[in-house]
Every structure is written in structure tokens, then in C-alpha cells.
Design a protein around this motif. Structure first.
Motif, PDB file in Angstrom:
ATOM      1  N   ALA A 174       0.866  -1.181   0.000  1.00  0.00           N
ATOM      2  CA  ALA A 174       0.000   0.000   0.000  1.00  0.00           C
ATOM      3  C   ALA A 174       0.898   1.225   0.000  1.00  0.00           C
ATOM      4  CB  ALA A 174      -0.891   0.009   1.226  1.00  0.00           C
ATOM      5  N   ILE A 175       0.565   2.177  -0.844  1.00  0.00           N
ATOM      6  CA  ILE A 175       1.369   3.397  -0.911  1.00  0.00           C
ATOM      7  C   ILE A 175       0.483   4.600  -0.622  1.00  0.00           C
ATOM      8  CG2 ILE A 175       2.751   4.895  -2.404  1.00  0.00           C
ATOM      9  CD1 ILE A 175       3.756   2.435  -3.790  1.00  0.00           C
ATOM     10  N   VAL A 176       0.958   5.415   0.319  1.00  0.00           N
ATOM     11  CA  VAL A 176       0.238   6.638   0.650  1.00  0.00           C
ATOM     12  C   VAL A 176       1.083   7.816   0.173  1.00  0.00           C
ATOM     13  CG1 VAL A 176      -0.605   8.083   2.530  1.00  0.00           C
ATOM     14  CG2 VAL A 176      -0.911   5.603   2.629  1.00  0.00           C
ATOM     15  N   GLU A 177       0.456   8.697  -0.583  1.00  0.00           N
ATOM     16  CA  GLU A 177       1.143   9.889  -1.050  1.00  0.00           C
ATOM     17  C   GLU A 177       0.775  11.046  -0.119  1.00  0.00           C
ATOM     18  OE1 GLU A 177       1.816  12.248  -5.319  1.00  0.00           O
ATOM     19  OE2 GLU A 177      -0.005  11.088  -5.016  1.00  0.00           O
ATOM     20  N   SER A 178       1.778  11.552   0.577  1.00  0.00           N
ATOM     21  CA  SER A 178       1.520  12.591   1.574  1.00  0.00           C
ATOM     22  C   SER A 178       2.488  13.742   1.356  1.00  0.00           C
ATOM     23  CB  SER A 178       1.702  11.997   2.981  1.00  0.00           C
ATOM     24  OG  SER A 178       1.902  13.024   3.929  1.00  0.00           O
ATOM     25  N   ALA A 179       1.956  14.927   1.151  1.00  0.00           N
ATOM     26  CA  ALA A 179       2.764  16.119   0.904  1.00  0.00           C
ATOM     27  C   ALA A 179       3.816  15.855  -0.172  1.00  0.00           C
ATOM     28  CB  ALA A 179       3.411  16.598   2.205  1.00  0.00           C
ATOM     29  N   GLY A 180       3.402  15.155  -1.207  1.00  0.00           N
ATOM     30  CA  GLY A 180       4.292  14.930  -2.343  1.00  0.00           C
ATOM     31  C   GLY A 180       5.274  13.785  -2.168  1.00  0.00           C
ATOM     32  N   LYS A 181       5.301  13.165  -0.979  1.00  0.00           N
ATOM     33  CA  LYS A 181       6.215  12.039  -0.762  1.00  0.00           C
ATOM     34  C   LYS A 181       5.444  10.730  -0.680  1.00  0.00           C
ATOM     35  CE  LYS A 181      10.376  13.715   1.436  1.00  0.00           C
ATOM     36  NZ  LYS A 181      11.092  13.823   2.706  1.00  0.00           N
ATOM     37  N   LEU A 182       6.128   9.626  -0.956  1.00  0.00           N
ATOM     38  CA  LEU A 182       5.469   8.321  -0.959  1.00  0.00           C
ATOM     39  C   LEU A 182       5.909   7.484   0.243  1.00  0.00           C
ATOM     40  CD1 LEU A 182       5.837   7.283  -4.727  1.00  0.00           C
ATOM     41  CD2 LEU A 182       4.004   8.608  -3.647  1.00  0.00           C
ATOM     42  N   TYR A 183       4.938   6.942   0.942  1.00  0.00           N
ATOM     43  CA  TYR A 183       5.202   6.070   2.083  1.00  0.00           C
ATOM     44  C   TYR A 183       4.484   4.738   1.858  1.00  0.00           C
ATOM     45  CZ  TYR A 183       6.474  10.584   4.016  1.00  0.00           C
ATOM     46  OH  TYR A 183       7.049  11.810   4.212  1.00  0.00           O
ATOM     47  N   SER A 184       5.148   3.663   2.231  1.00  0.00           N
ATOM     48  CA  SER A 184       4.549   2.366   1.920  1.00  0.00           C
ATOM     49  C   SER A 184       4.511   1.421   3.112  1.00  0.00           C
ATOM     50  CB  SER A 184       5.306   1.700   0.766  1.00  0.00           C
ATOM     51  OG  SER A 184       6.589   1.308   1.210  1.00  0.00           O
ATOM     52  N   ALA A 185       3.634   0.454   3.013  1.00  0.00           N
ATOM     53  CA  ALA A 185       3.593  -0.683   3.940  1.00  0.00           C
ATOM     54  C   ALA A 185       3.413  -1.933   3.099  1.00  0.00           C
ATOM     55  CB  ALA A 185       2.434  -0.538   4.914  1.00  0.00           C
ATOM     56  N   THR A 186       4.056  -3.016   3.536  1.00  0.00           N
ATOM     57  CA  THR A 186       4.039  -4.243   2.754  1.00  0.00           C
ATOM     58  C   THR A 186       3.669  -5.413   3.661  1.00  0.00           C
ATOM     59  OG1 THR A 186       5.789  -3.385   1.345  1.00  0.00           O
ATOM     60  CG2 THR A 186       5.453  -5.768   1.288  1.00  0.00           C
ATOM     61  N   LYS A 187       2.852  -6.294   3.148  1.00  0.00           N
ATOM     62  CA  LYS A 187       2.523  -7.494   3.910  1.00  0.00           C
ATOM     63  C   LYS A 187       2.380  -8.673   2.971  1.00  0.00           C
ATOM     64  CE  LYS A 187      -0.596  -9.503   7.266  1.00  0.00           C
ATOM     65  NZ  LYS A 187      -1.848  -9.456   8.008  1.00  0.00           N
TER      66      LYS A 187
END
Lengths: 103, 288, 159
Positions: free
Chosen positions: C135-148
Motif C-alpha cells: 500500500a502506498i500513501v502519497e503525503s505532501a508529495g512524498k510516498l510512504y509504503s507498507a508491505t505485507k
């Protein structure tokens, strides 16, 4: 014919929770039928939710979304009785839309 | 110790093909048909085997026995995949036949809230009548062609009728008629008899092994298994009736399936519903 | 099997079908008030691997973050219907996407989150086999992810 779209939108405090279920085969194009022929890809690509003239949610879907797709999200600002407009279009250009009342 | 004893008795009952009066074996003569004692012992077997499962929860099949699966199911139930079938059923149910009559005219209470009373033993005919059979008889009596027992139309109709009966406990009656007792007994024998290339009985999976995996799937307990019918199965990407379920059960164990609504299947449904008496109707259901 | 290897000709067919849909968009069947990035990301959906799909979709890479809460089962009861959800404590979220690393095309869904919409989505996805869900969340132009990793014993590809 009945709408392909089922929606439940309920407001609690300042947040409206929306759940939608849509009747669609969402064929991936990777599956063969009983005769061994590929079933062509057929899936919803875009689904929008509008409230008060504003898009509150836009789904872009690929073929990996399950048959009869489901989605849940929440947004701020809905009120009881408000209209929520839902609209989808698939990769063959077919569309459907409905308007639900927030409860 | 006690549980082990019951289990062994159950096996003995299976192998011998005699009455599965597990708890009551000491008092009931082995060749007497005693459905009430059977049902009591049948239910006790499951509640003893799964003391952590609440009685009403047995109708939820594999989801009563596996936490990870239960979570996925609860997520799905928020907007269940049988929703479209249920709506279609409601519509068809209300649509008049060519002669102007409706399904409601064929059933007690207009067909609503009566799922728990099927199947019943028809003393005039001398046979078991299931809901699916009664629906097709209703169609034919009104000049309509019968539906396939394994297709979507029948599933939609029974889904709607089950939905209007949710929460009502199974209330299957066995009249004091030797033919009814025999039908029950035949159903029970079918349930416990091994068949097919895999040499499985219905009980092999659904009495001996509920909660265990068979290949990838978690087996459902026989207790309450019909309460959730008809079901949307992800494996089928669609709905299935009781008839469809029984046919696939047979073919999965590589036995020859019977004709839907054959006497054997009707009797089997009679037995299996009777021993789940007291458990609420929960259909339509969703299953993997 | 049919799952892993889409034939070249089929891709062309898909491409053709895609352009039809885009033409449809051009005619304004979807309301014009949609967010700025309302174009269907055709190219990203056509990529095979997750890295290529992320690149095509965002033009940048994501960093793992424990602020992205990915909720997915340990073992999918059936690969055809796997309930997957994401929520995040991150602010200024503009999009959320889901990728299934071993599917024929990794990108499954890309959600545009306008201002005022809660950055949390639940959906149901198909999974061909056991693999990672990202899952990728785009926040303030940056990408953050979590993987399972989700184990799939009954694949969701049918056929």
C-alpha cells in the motif's frame, strides 16, 4: 433495469462513511472459459463519488479488483439527506450512475 | 476422556452403519429409529468437540472455527456478495406468473419467514418435500417451467426466503409415520455411508474433521451447515443452492452425484436439517 | 498457465479498449469537477512488476513507513476476494494505491484522496498467488509504503 450500484452512506458526527458494491464481472483477461477461449478483459476503470458538486473520492481500478467490486471510504462534511452522486465507467466505455441519499 | 469415548462411539456408529446414538447408546436399542436422541447426541458431539464455539455460531461454518477467516468474512459481510442475488430473489418472488398468481399463493404465510420448516414430510405423497422442490412445484402448478435446481434463479428465490426467516430456529418435524422415520433413516444412512474413489462419507469431512483444512479449505461442521444456505461461494464466483452443494460434495469426493432432488438427497436434507433443529436460519451465506 | 503470461496480442487488445475509454472521458461523461489528477493511469496499470508500476504512476520511489497501516489477512480464504484496507496517520494525503507484487499487472487500484476525505480505504482484490501486497500513501508529495505477505492457497485467477 435495476442499478448496478449499491451504496450505503451514513453520517456520524462530521464524517460520512460510504460503502459501495457494484455489479460488474471485472474480467481480468487472464482467465479462459470452459472452451479454452480467453475471456476478454472487462473491468471498471474509474468510479467517482460527488458530494455538493465536488469529487470526494475517485477510484482508478485495474483488472485485479474483485468481481462485484466493493470500496469503503469516509469524507468530512456530509449531512443527512444530502445527495451523493456515483458514476463508473469500464474499459469498454460502458457507464452507470446513481444518486444516493446520505442517512 | 469423556470426549474421547464419544468420538470412538461415533466412529463405531459410522463403521457399523448403526444408529449414531453416541451419548444414548446405552439406553437406545441400536436398531430403533430415534431422531430425537440422534439430534441430541449429534449436537452434543459438536458442542463437546468445540467447547469454545457458541451454539448459534455453528451456522457460520468455517468462520466459527478460524479467526483469520472470520475477520475476512466479517469484512465481506459489511456489504455481502450475495446482495445482488437477494435483491433479484425479492423481485422474482413478487413478480406474478403468467396466470396472475404468485409464489406467495403457494406457501403458508405468503412464503415469508418459513424457511425453518423445510424440508417437511408430506404424508399424502409419503415423501420429503424440500423448499427448492416446493418452489418448482409451485411454478409448475401455475403453468411455468421449473428452474434448474443448481442455477442462479433458484438460489435467488431461496436466498430471499431464507433472508425473511433469519434468526428463526430450524423446526423440522418428523411425524409419527413409519415412512417419515424411514426417510429420516435413509438420509442418515446416506450421510454416514462412504462412497466414491476417495471413500469419503459426508461425515468424514463434516463430522470427523470440521475446522481442519482439506487442501486449502477449512471444513465446515455438519451441525448448522444447511442453515446458511443458499451460499455465495468465492470459489464459484456466484451463488449455489443446497442441491448444487450436495452435487459438488459428491463430485469432490469423486463419487457419482445424484440427480438434484432425488429421493436420496431429499432424505439427506431431511436428516441434516432435523439434527440442526434449534439453530437459527442464517442464509443466505457467504463462504470461501 | 493463463495467470502468469499475458500474450502480446492480448495486450494490444487491452490497449485498444483502453483508448476507447479515454475517448469516453474526453467527452466528459465523468464530471469535469473531478480533481486535477483524474486521468486514468493506463500506463501504470499495464506495467508488470510493482517497481515499474510505481515508477509509471508516481515517477518516484516510496519509503517504508510504520505510519501506513495495512490490514490484510495472513491467509486469503480465496484469492478471488481478498479484503485489504489501509489507513494512515499521515496528513496532507492526496492518493492511496494498492499493488499485488506477483499479479500479471502489479497495480490493482489507485485512489485519489481530495482534501476533506479521510485517508483510509478498504477494498477487495484478486491475488494470483502468495505474494506481497503493497500500500502506498502519497503525503505532501512524498510516498510512504507498507508491505505485507498474504498467503494464497486458492488462486484468484480462475481458469
Amino acid at each position: 433495469m435495476a442499478s448496478t450500484i449499491r451504496v450505503r452512506a451514513t453520517v456520524s458526527g462530521d464524517t460520512t462513511e460510504v460503502q459501495a458494491l457494484i455489479q460488474h464481472p471485472m474480467d481480468s483477461g487472464f482467465v479462459k472459459d470452459a472452451q479454452g477461449q480467453i475471456i476478454p478483459a472487462h473491468f471498471i476503470q474509474q468510479l467517482t463519488f460527488e458530494h455538493g458538486g465536488r469529487t470526494v473520492f475517485l477510484a482508478n481500478w485495474g483488472a485485479a479488483v474483485s468481481k462485484d467490486p466493493y470500496v469503503k471510504f469516509s469524507f468530512k462534511g456530509g449531512a443527512k439527506g444530502d445527495d451523493l452522486k456515483i458514476n463508473w465507467m469500464d474499459n469498454k466505455g460502458a457507464t452507470d450512475s446513481t444518486t444516493a441519499k446520505i442517512s | 476422556m469423556h470426549a474421547r469415548h464419544i468420538f470412538l462411539s461415533a466412529i463405531a456408529a459410522l463403521v457399523g452403519g448403526v444408529l449414531a446414538c453416541v451419548a444414548a447408546s446405552a439406553i437406545a436399542a441400536p436398531d430403533k429409529i430415534d431422531p430425537a436422541a440422534d439430534a441430541k447426541a449429534f449436537q452434543k458431539y459438536f458442542t463437546d468437540k468445540f467447547p469454545q464455539v457458541k451454539f448459534e455460531d455453528f451456522v457460520n461454518g468455517p468462520y466459527s472455527m478460524n479467526e483469520d477467516m472470520r475477520k475476512q468474512w466479517e469484512e465481506k459481510e459489511q456489504f455481502p456478495p450475495y446482495e445482488f442475488s437477494l435483491e433479484a430473489g425479492k423481485e422474482v418472488f413478487a413478480t406474478p406468473f403468467g396466470n396472475g398468481k404468485t409464489y406467495a399463493d403457494c406457501f403458508p404465510n405468503g412464503g415469508l419467514g418459513i424457511r425453518q420448516n423445510y424440508p417437511y414430510f408430506d404424508e399424502k405423497e409419503g415423501k420429503v418435500v424440500t423448499l427448492e422442490l416446493a418452489l418448482n412445484r409451485c411454478r409448475e402448478a401455475n403453468g411455468e417451467a421449473p428452474y434448474s435446481y443448481v442455477d442462479d434463479e433458484m438460489a435467488s428465490l431461496t436466498a430471499y426466503m431464507a433472508f425473511t426467516s433469519r434468526g428463526k430456529p430450524f423446526d423440522i418435524k418428523i411425524p409419527n409415520d413409519p415412512r417419515a422415520l424411514q426417510a429420516y433413516e435413509n438420509g442418515k444412512r446416506y450421510f454416514y455411508t462412504r462412497r466414491g474413489q476417495l471413500n469419503f462419507s459426508c461425515a468424514t469431512c463434516h463430522v470427523q474433521s470440521p475446522g481442519e483444512r482439506i487442501r486449502a479449505e477449512v471444513l465446515a461442521p455438519a451441525l448448522g451447515i444447511l442453515n446458511a444456505m443458499p451460499i455465495y461461494r468465492s470459489e464459484w464466483s456466484g451463488m449455489g443452492t443446497i442441491s448444487r452443494r450436495l452435487v459438488t460434495c459428491n463430485s469432490q469426493t469423486r463419487a457419482v452425484p445424484l440427480e438434484p432432488q432425488s429421493d436420496e438427497y431429499r432424505d439427506l436434507e431431511y436428516f441434516l436439517s432435523y439434527v440442526s433443529n434449534g439453530l437459527p436460519i442464517s442464509g443466505p451465506g457467504a463462504r470461501p | 498457465m493463463t495467470c502468469g503470461s499475458p500474450s502480446f496480442s492480448r495486450r494490444l487488445v487491452l490497449q485498444g479498449a483502453g483508448s476507447v475509454a479515454l475517448v469516453g472521458l474526453g467527452f466528459g461523461t465523468v464530471p469535469a469537477v473531478a480533481a486535477a489528477n483524474d486521468k486514468y493511469p493506463e500506463d501504470a496499470f499495464r506495467q508488470k512488476g510493482d517497481a515499474d508500476a510505481i515508477k509509471a504512476l508516481y515517477g518516484k520511489t516510496a519509503e517504508a513507513s510504520d505510519k501506513v497501516k495495512l490490514d490484510a489477512p495472513e491467509i486469503a480464504e480465496n484469492g478471488a476476494v481478498v479484503p485489504i484496507a489501509v489507513a494512515t496517520a499521515l496528513t496532507a494525503v492526496t492518493s492511496i494505491s494498492f499493488l499485488v507484487s506477483e499479479n500479471p499487472n502489479a497495480l490493482a487500484a489507485f485512489y485519489v484522496i481530495p482534501e476533506g476525505t479521510v485517508p483510509a480505504v478498504a477494498n477487495r482484490l484478486k491475488m494470483a498467488k502468495t505474494c506481497n501486497v503493497i500500500a502506498i500513501v502519497e503525503s505532501a508529495g512524498k510516498l510512504y509504503s507498507a508491505t505485507k505477505e498474504v498467503k494464497v492457497t486458492v488462486g484468484g485467477c480462475g481458469g
